[in-house]
Design a protein around this motif. Structure first.
Motif, PDB file in Angstrom:
ATOM      1  N   ARG B   9     -49.604  72.817-121.598  1.00 19.84           N
ATOM      2  CA  ARG B   9     -48.178  72.452-121.604  1.00 19.84           C
ATOM      3  C   ARG B   9     -47.740  71.747-120.342  1.00 19.84           C
ATOM      4  O   ARG B   9     -46.904  70.858-120.372  1.00 19.84           O
ATOM      5  CB  ARG B   9     -47.326  73.718-121.797  1.00 19.84           C
ATOM      6  N   ASP B  10     -48.321  72.156-119.197  1.00 18.62           N
ATOM      7  CA  ASP B  10     -47.892  71.553-117.934  1.00 18.62           C
ATOM      8  C   ASP B  10     -48.612  70.227-117.656  1.00 18.62           C
ATOM      9  O   ASP B  10     -48.368  69.609-116.631  1.00 18.62           O
ATOM     10  CB  ASP B  10     -48.112  72.535-116.766  1.00 18.62           C
ATOM     11  N   GLY B  11     -49.524  69.821-118.560  1.00 19.23           N
ATOM     12  CA  GLY B  11     -50.204  68.548-118.364  1.00 19.23           C
ATOM     13  C   GLY B  11     -51.301  68.586-117.318  1.00 19.23           C
ATOM     14  O   GLY B  11     -51.946  67.575-117.044  1.00 19.23           O
ATOM     15  N   ASN B  12     -51.526  69.765-116.714  1.00 22.41           N
ATOM     16  CA  ASN B  12     -52.560  69.855-115.681  1.00 22.41           C
ATOM     17  C   ASN B  12     -53.966  69.745-116.266  1.00 22.41           C
ATOM     18  O   ASN B  12     -54.897  69.377-115.558  1.00 22.41           O
ATOM     19  CB  ASN B  12     -52.428  71.160-114.897  1.00 22.41           C
ATOM     20  N   GLY B  52     -60.559  63.362-119.450  1.00 22.49           N
ATOM     21  CA  GLY B  52     -59.337  64.124-119.297  1.00 22.49           C
ATOM     22  C   GLY B  52     -58.989  64.273-117.838  1.00 22.49           C
ATOM     23  O   GLY B  52     -59.519  63.559-116.983  1.00 22.49           O
ATOM     24  N   ASN B  53     -58.065  65.203-117.586  1.00 26.84           N
ATOM     25  CA  ASN B  53     -57.765  65.534-116.199  1.00 26.84           C
ATOM     26  C   ASN B  53     -57.782  67.053-116.056  1.00 26.84           C
ATOM     27  O   ASN B  53     -57.559  67.776-117.022  1.00 26.84           O
ATOM     28  CB  ASN B  53     -56.424  64.960-115.759  1.00 26.84           C
ATOM     29  N   VAL B  54     -58.095  67.495-114.841  1.00 23.08           N
ATOM     30  CA  VAL B  54     -58.260  68.932-114.628  1.00 23.08           C
ATOM     31  C   VAL B  54     -57.521  69.394-113.395  1.00 23.08           C
ATOM     32  O   VAL B  54     -57.573  68.750-112.352  1.00 23.08           O
ATOM     33  CB  VAL B  54     -59.753  69.304-114.493  1.00 23.08           C
ATOM     34  N   TYR B  55     -56.786  70.517-113.536  1.00 20.74           N
ATOM     35  CA  TYR B  55     -56.144  71.216-112.420  1.00 20.74           C
ATOM     36  C   TYR B  55     -55.008  70.429-111.801  1.00 20.74           C
ATOM     37  O   TYR B  55     -54.402  70.898-110.846  1.00 20.74           O
ATOM     38  CB  TYR B  55     -57.179  71.598-111.335  1.00 20.74           C
TER      39      TYR B  55
END
Lengths: 362, 362, 362
Positions: B9-12, B52-55
């Motif tokens: 949800r936060d896109g992190n 993707g993206n992480v953290y």
């Protein structure tokens, strides 16, 4: 459910990621003098696949790669197709050509640890090309017809001869799935099938073939080496080899009993040399002693290419007995089989083989 | 959506798994006496990727592998990067070096079945290294600048010379995506771009290069074999080959019309031998006769390395005509093109090539 | 969360898809006269894995493949197992054999850019076989015991000798994870471990081994070449090589301090030739100067095989200093280390090596 699956509400998009792992132990008691017996653990198959449909319920794709098997990582299936109606789908890419029923049945849905001796010699395996397929009258009749490179799995076609292949299945008692055991059939089921295929190979195909039929049953690399007098020759573009192959099968299942008989035939005709015939078959029967749980099975298979003019000669047979414990049908099972292998052309190659295999489909 | 995508949800965290399949049929009418014409089905590309993206929304990764192409399974992209601001991202790993615009445009977003002759000779392809990139003033100016092994895709650097590469794009009428056809541009778009790169190769690099420029345009493996007098020589550490390359392009799109012109130049200077120039270009135009559905396109491309002192000589050109049916833009399309290939240095290599390709992006 | 994960409500099905990328830069200052220094970007590891449990919380599988490393794409793990209780799981397939603690600790959880010199020479690496494992008394005691092909990663066993391997860990102060740094231990932790393994190799295994111990520590391919008098010989089936190996370790962690000492020993006994011993060790310590964020570490490692009768001789050591920036522990981190490598048998192989690595686990 299984693997990782997503689906849009309208069904226009689906995607499934999953795999199949077969861990196998094989003990081979070798008859050959001086040969050591072998005791080997193998990752027989470590398949990962992704499949689904995109933008339309009828536009489908499939990718399947083997990350484990004997020969290392290799592409299995790469399919792009469209289903116009039950009677007609068209697809292009790499996948199995129309051939024997046992070859077309997934290695994950077999009654023994693996396919038969005869299927190993005469299957067409995977090839690159296009295919039409469909079913009529509630699967009473099914067909597959295609044109392929004719060089086998992961091979390009260096010239312009193609493999043409056709298979027809008749299921007079209703749909007969490509699945060897009889898990829970409450009514008898019968499948009668036939396949036929032909290809022509030129010198450019030599050392560029990769299928059971071309590598073992025909051994294209070998026949290019001799002429009518058995002398080594250099083939030229005009020296093609014509190959015809056909299979016939009858499968029956009812109440835990499953029987199958399949016959394989090939005629090989090198230009400028005599043609010859090779053939093979298997007969197998299994019974689920504890329904959907424990099965015993027997199989006999033989292959023969002993015509005087044959440039590829063999005469072998196998007797096999198998036991299977099905935890969740094929999705999680353990199988064992014992093989007595006889090579009638080479006295000291009568090996005994014990195989034990665990499978999971995820 | 497409493939399998998850997002927190936060896109992190985001992760996308998908792929691209290109099934291609090629008929080659060979001019060479004695050569057989070829009729071949191929899995041109069977790409699987995860990204993707992480953290953190700005810490991104990408993996892309090709499981199909002509040369078998190979790693394409392995990227780890951080986006500091629109004007600056830094990334490390394997990915395309700054080079021609056509090379940087995905093989899935081309107007023809594949890239041009000139791009095949002069592209830098993928390399391992680090890159800074960014865009200014709403994509009016874009840049990429990097340092790489300079040996091409999946190659280590056996010595300490690197490839330095820079590309700048100017889009005076607004953002110009890396996508060849004009699908729905309601206002005219213009892209003017240039790239420049240089590397130095030593004897240790021989037989360890894998890019269009080094393998075809320069043919490093070949030039190490001759000295000024055309004799075979053993290069030592002091005998480097300096390579300079540059590209220039002008692309325009409007209302279904798409035109592109790109020029490639290379100067090759072996230490202890004379330097020479090689160059190439393509001109192409396409029009969407049925918007977002049916397109026709023409292309002319030529490459030339005919200086007297050139150790790698070639002089070829191609004229191509293409038709494309876009079912869902590039995500599901069928393309055909016809190529007349002329080799001015070898009279009997003027092949005619017909290609038909189906693509799905999932 | 990380990667792509799905789970059924009853926990009978779970599936996780993810990966680990290590992008590495290495500068090697070579001591060897005439050798060029090298400056190299590499995709050290590009792992993709899928794991989960199916049809039952205790029936587990794992697939892990490396798409990047130095040697190209290769299968790492293919595991099918069942957890009967905390004290006993049984699994089959390919995975790491019981061996040193550093080898069993993921390359993604190291304190240095990679494992030690000694581990590279003596590890058993991955093998194909079966394993029992479990833990007693809240991880006070852990064990692994297995039988393997004994030929290493992705190798079949051509004969019937197997590797037998056992490891026992004692954690008197509580569970000690396979993770080198001390991130947030509020109480002291201690691990004492030992492993032992033995295998017998016959002539058929030659050129079919792939592990640190067999390829480097023993160098099976080399010892087959000499007899007692140092002459080249052809080994026959009766000429086996017996190998014993053992490791011992003591690890301690508390409040950001992490220390480890591990010793490796091997005895190699070729039939018809004298046996010899080889050994190695490493000592390392690290401290989190900024907790969970910045760490400094030191390591010394040495390997030795200098017995007069040794057919594989070496005598090397490395001193290393490392710095690590942990953005999200091992999931996103950057590490650098500097190595002074000494080869006491070859004067001109004392290289200095700088490595810089970025890692993301997704």
């Amino acid at each position: 459910g299984r693997g990782i699956t997503v689906e849009s509400r309208d069904g226009n998009y689906t995607a499934h990621l999953g795999g199949r792992l077969q861990v196998r132990y094989t003990y081979t008691d070798k008859d050959e003098p001086g040969a050591e017996n072998s005791s080997n653990f193998n990752i027989q198959r470590m398949r990962v696949s992704m499949r689904g449909n995109v933008y339309n319920p009828n536009l489908y794709y499939q990718w399947q790669h083997d990350f484990g098997g004997g020969g290392g990582s290799s592409l299995k299936d790469a399919v792009l197709g469209y289903k116009f109606m039950d009677e007609l789908s068209l697809q292009a890419g790499q996948f199995k050509a129309p051939t024997s029923r046992q070859q077309l049945t997934s290695s994950g849905s077999q009654m023994f640890v693996d396919r038969s001796l005869a299927d190993g010699f005469f299957n067409l395996g995977r090839d690159r090309g296009i295919l039409a397929k469909g079913a009529f009258s509630d699967n009473l009749v099914e067909y597959m017809a295609g044109v392929f490179n004719g060089n086998g799995e992961n091979r390009s076609n260096p010239e312009n001869n193609h493999l043409w292949a056709l298979r027809v299945d008749i299921n007079p008692l209703g749909r007969f799935a490509m699945d060897e055991p009889s898990f829970n059939e409450t009514k008898p089921l019968l499948n009668l099938g036939a396949s036929i295929a032909t290809t022509s190979l030129s010198a450019a195909d030599r050392n560029s073939v990769n299928s059971g039929l071309l590598s073992n049953g025909v051994n294209v690399n070998n026949i290019y080496r001799m002429d009518d007098d058995g002398n080594l020759i250099n083939f030229t573009n005009s020296n093609d080899v014509d190959v015809w192959t056909a299979t016939l099968n009858a499968h029956f299942k009812w109440m835990g009993l499953s029987t199958a008989a399949e016959y394989y035939f090939a005629n090989i005709d090198p230009d400028g040399a005599s043609d010859w015939d090779a053939d093979g078959y298997y007969l197998q029967a299994g019974y689920q002693i504890v329904p959907e749980t424990f099965e015993l099975a027997l199989r006999y298979s033989a292959v023969d290419s002993t015509d005087a003019q044959a440039l590829t000669k063999f005469d072998q047979n196998q007797f096999q007995i198998a036991a299977g414990y099905y935890y969740k049908k094929h999705r999680a099972k353990i199988q064992a089989d014992y093989t007595i292998h006889k090579d009638d052309l080479r006295d000291n190659r009568d090996d005994n083989i014990l195989r034990l295999q665990a499978q999971v489909i995820f």
